[in-house]
Design a protein around this motif. Sequence first.
Motif, PDB file in Angstrom:
ATOM      1  N   ALA A  73       0.825  -1.205   0.000  1.00 25.15           N
ATOM      2  CA  ALA A  73       0.000   0.000   0.000  1.00 25.15           C
ATOM      3  C   ALA A  73       0.861   1.258   0.000  1.00 25.15           C
ATOM      4  O   ALA A  73       0.359   2.359  -0.139  1.00 25.15           O
ATOM      5  CB  ALA A  73      -0.910  -0.003   1.227  1.00 25.15           C
ATOM      6  N   ARG A  74       2.177   1.083   0.150  1.00 25.29           N
ATOM      7  CA  ARG A  74       3.060   2.232   0.208  1.00 25.29           C
ATOM      8  C   ARG A  74       3.344   2.759  -1.189  1.00 25.29           C
ATOM      9  O   ARG A  74       3.596   1.992  -2.110  1.00 25.29           O
ATOM     10  CB  ARG A  74       4.375   1.846   0.894  1.00 25.29           C
ATOM     11  CG  ARG A  74       4.187   1.441   2.351  1.00 25.29           C
ATOM     12  CD  ARG A  74       5.481   1.000   2.967  1.00 25.29           C
ATOM     13  NE  ARG A  74       5.988  -0.184   2.296  1.00 25.29           N
ATOM     14  CZ  ARG A  74       7.032  -0.884   2.737  1.00 25.29           C
ATOM     15  NH1 ARG A  74       7.678  -0.499   3.809  1.00 25.29           N
ATOM     16  NH2 ARG A  74       7.449  -1.952   2.098  1.00 25.29           N
ATOM     17  N   ALA A  88       0.779  11.748  -0.871  1.00 22.49           N
ATOM     18  CA  ALA A  88       0.365  10.431  -1.351  1.00 22.49           C
ATOM     19  C   ALA A  88       0.292   9.389  -0.244  1.00 22.49           C
ATOM     20  O   ALA A  88      -0.296   8.326  -0.420  1.00 22.49           O
ATOM     21  CB  ALA A  88       1.328   9.953  -2.437  1.00 22.49           C
ATOM     22  N   ILE A  89       0.897   9.684   0.901  1.00 19.41           N
ATOM     23  CA  ILE A  89       0.892   8.741   2.016  1.00 19.41           C
ATOM     24  C   ILE A  89      -0.480   8.718   2.681  1.00 19.41           C
ATOM     25  O   ILE A  89      -1.100   9.759   2.904  1.00 19.41           O
ATOM     26  CB  ILE A  89       1.963   9.111   3.058  1.00 19.41           C
ATOM     27  CG1 ILE A  89       3.361   9.055   2.436  1.00 19.41           C
ATOM     28  CG2 ILE A  89       1.889   8.205   4.276  1.00 19.41           C
ATOM     29  CD1 ILE A  89       3.832   7.680   2.078  1.00 19.41           C
ATOM     30  N   ASP A  90      -0.946   7.523   3.028  1.00 16.68           N
ATOM     31  CA  ASP A  90      -2.219   7.378   3.734  1.00 16.68           C
ATOM     32  C   ASP A  90      -2.000   7.716   5.209  1.00 16.68           C
ATOM     33  O   ASP A  90      -1.583   6.871   6.001  1.00 16.68           O
ATOM     34  CB  ASP A  90      -2.744   5.954   3.584  1.00 16.68           C
ATOM     35  CG  ASP A  90      -4.082   5.751   4.282  1.00 16.68           C
ATOM     36  OD1 ASP A  90      -4.691   6.758   4.719  1.00 16.68           O
ATOM     37  OD2 ASP A  90      -4.522   4.591   4.398  1.00 16.68           O
ATOM     38  N   SER A  91      -2.289   8.946   5.576  1.00 18.96           N
ATOM     39  CA  SER A  91      -2.054   9.399   6.952  1.00 18.96           C
ATOM     40  C   SER A  91      -3.115   8.901   7.925  1.00 18.96           C
ATOM     41  O   SER A  91      -2.963   9.069   9.139  1.00 18.96           O
ATOM     42  CB  SER A  91      -2.000  10.934   6.998  1.00 18.96           C
ATOM     43  OG  SER A  91      -0.921  11.421   6.226  1.00 18.96           O
ATOM     44  N   ASP A  92      -4.183   8.313   7.416  1.00 20.07           N
ATOM     45  CA  ASP A  92      -5.232   7.787   8.293  1.00 20.07           C
ATOM     46  C   ASP A  92      -4.892   6.391   8.812  1.00 20.07           C
ATOM     47  O   ASP A  92      -5.543   5.894   9.726  1.00 20.07           O
ATOM     48  CB  ASP A  92      -6.571   7.728   7.547  1.00 20.07           C
ATOM     49  CG  ASP A  92      -7.102   9.116   7.217  1.00 20.07           C
ATOM     50  OD1 ASP A  92      -6.814  10.050   7.995  1.00 20.07           O
ATOM     51  OD2 ASP A  92      -7.782   9.265   6.189  1.00 20.07           O
ATOM     52  N   GLN A  93      -3.881   5.780   8.229  1.00 17.30           N
ATOM     53  CA  GLN A  93      -3.497   4.440   8.665  1.00 17.30           C
ATOM     54  C   GLN A  93      -2.917   4.496  10.070  1.00 17.30           C
ATOM     55  O   GLN A  93      -2.122   5.368  10.393  1.00 17.30           O
ATOM     56  CB  GLN A  93      -2.472   3.858   7.690  1.00 17.30           C
ATOM     57  CG  GLN A  93      -2.143   2.399   7.944  1.00 17.30           C
ATOM     58  CD  GLN A  93      -1.188   1.857   6.900  1.00 17.30           C
ATOM     59  OE1 GLN A  93      -0.845   2.550   5.949  1.00 17.30           O
ATOM     60  NE2 GLN A  93      -0.765   0.617   7.063  1.00 17.30           N
ATOM     61  N   LEU A 167      -0.681  15.030  10.853  1.00 20.21           N
ATOM     62  CA  LEU A 167      -0.822  14.197   9.659  1.00 20.21           C
ATOM     63  C   LEU A 167       0.454  14.228   8.828  1.00 20.21           C
ATOM     64  O   LEU A 167       0.894  13.203   8.292  1.00 20.21           O
ATOM     65  CB  LEU A 167      -2.016  14.666   8.823  1.00 20.21           C
ATOM     66  CG  LEU A 167      -3.390  14.573   9.496  1.00 20.21           C
ATOM     67  CD1 LEU A 167      -4.482  15.068   8.558  1.00 20.21           C
ATOM     68  CD2 LEU A 167      -3.674  13.134   9.931  1.00 20.21           C
ATOM     69  N   LYS A 170       3.160  12.153  10.622  1.00 20.75           N
ATOM     70  CA  LYS A 170       2.928  10.716  10.408  1.00 20.75           C
ATOM     71  C   LYS A 170       3.438  10.291   9.038  1.00 20.75           C
ATOM     72  O   LYS A 170       4.086   9.248   8.894  1.00 20.75           O
ATOM     73  CB  LYS A 170       1.435  10.391  10.544  1.00 20.75           C
ATOM     74  CG  LYS A 170       0.902  10.489  11.962  1.00 20.75           C
ATOM     75  CD  LYS A 170      -0.616  10.402  11.986  1.00 20.75           C
ATOM     76  CE  LYS A 170      -1.130   9.074  11.493  1.00 20.75           C
ATOM     77  NZ  LYS A 170      -2.609   8.972  11.587  1.00 20.75           N
ATOM     78  N   ALA A 171       3.135  11.096   8.031  1.00 17.36           N
ATOM     79  CA  ALA A 171       3.571  10.772   6.676  1.00 17.36           C
ATOM     80  C   ALA A 171       5.089  10.805   6.576  1.00 17.36           C
ATOM     81  O   ALA A 171       5.715   9.914   5.978  1.00 17.36           O
ATOM     82  CB  ALA A 171       2.948  11.744   5.679  1.00 17.36           C
ATOM     83  N   ARG A 174       6.674   7.703   8.119  1.00 17.04           N
ATOM     84  CA  ARG A 174       6.576   6.527   7.241  1.00 17.04           C
ATOM     85  C   ARG A 174       7.597   6.612   6.104  1.00 17.04           C
ATOM     86  O   ARG A 174       8.232   5.621   5.747  1.00 17.04           O
ATOM     87  CB  ARG A 174       5.165   6.404   6.673  1.00 17.04           C
ATOM     88  CG  ARG A 174       4.125   5.997   7.697  1.00 17.04           C
ATOM     89  CD  ARG A 174       2.796   5.702   7.018  1.00 17.04           C
ATOM     90  NE  ARG A 174       1.767   5.380   7.984  1.00 17.04           N
ATOM     91  CZ  ARG A 174       1.620   4.193   8.554  1.00 17.04           C
ATOM     92  NH1 ARG A 174       2.458   3.215   8.250  1.00 17.04           N
ATOM     93  NH2 ARG A 174       0.666   3.972   9.423  1.00 17.04           N
TER      94      ARG A 174
END
Length: 217
Positions: A73-74, A88-93, A167, A170-171, A174
């Motif tokens: 998913a990355r 583009a990073i899913d910050s809700d994960q 957010l 977090k991104a 990752r």
Amino acid sequence: MSRKTYSLSAVAIVAMAGLSFSSADSAEALAQDGVVEMAASGEASTEEVVEIVPEQSVFVSEEVVQPLPEASARPVASAASLSELVAAIDSDQELTEQLHCLAGAVYFESRGEPLAGQLAVAEVVINRAEDSRWPASYCGVVYQRSQFSFVRGGRMPSINTSSPAWLRAKAVARIAHDGLWETEADGAVYFHAKYVRPGWSRAKTRLAQIDTHIFYR
């Protein structure tokens, strides 16, 4: 009487066929005699009748496709800029405990810095965790005594988890953890604000200055 079916190769079938009786008539007669004797005595035979069924070849008319591993998913680090990659990073994960510590360091140490500066701070935490001079985990590095001023009493202050700054942190955490973007502070294990000059900085190798932070190894 139970019935068993075996699948044997053609060679085995031919070999067994060679052990047949000398004539079909004598084989049939013996088989009938055996059945009559069993019926007359009322006793069940201790031997099982084995029916030999040749195994049929199975042809697959459709292409056999091996299942592929689940796609990551990355995002691939092919973004035109760091800001594009962060978006583009899913910050809700949900973050693991270790990534939460890494993102916390980015948030408290550099949330007012440009993304390159935030990534460099994350790089310092990661590099320390991989260096035997420091604890071997992100949380161990962050909570090490007298290392990060935002840690007080062994605890991290509360985070506004709905803020854009969190957010982004977090991104960035990752991206740094997965090595998706190169940083100017590659290899850095120290940093300080440019408006202070700690004594230890004279003995370190300066790598980069990004906005208000200077990074060393």
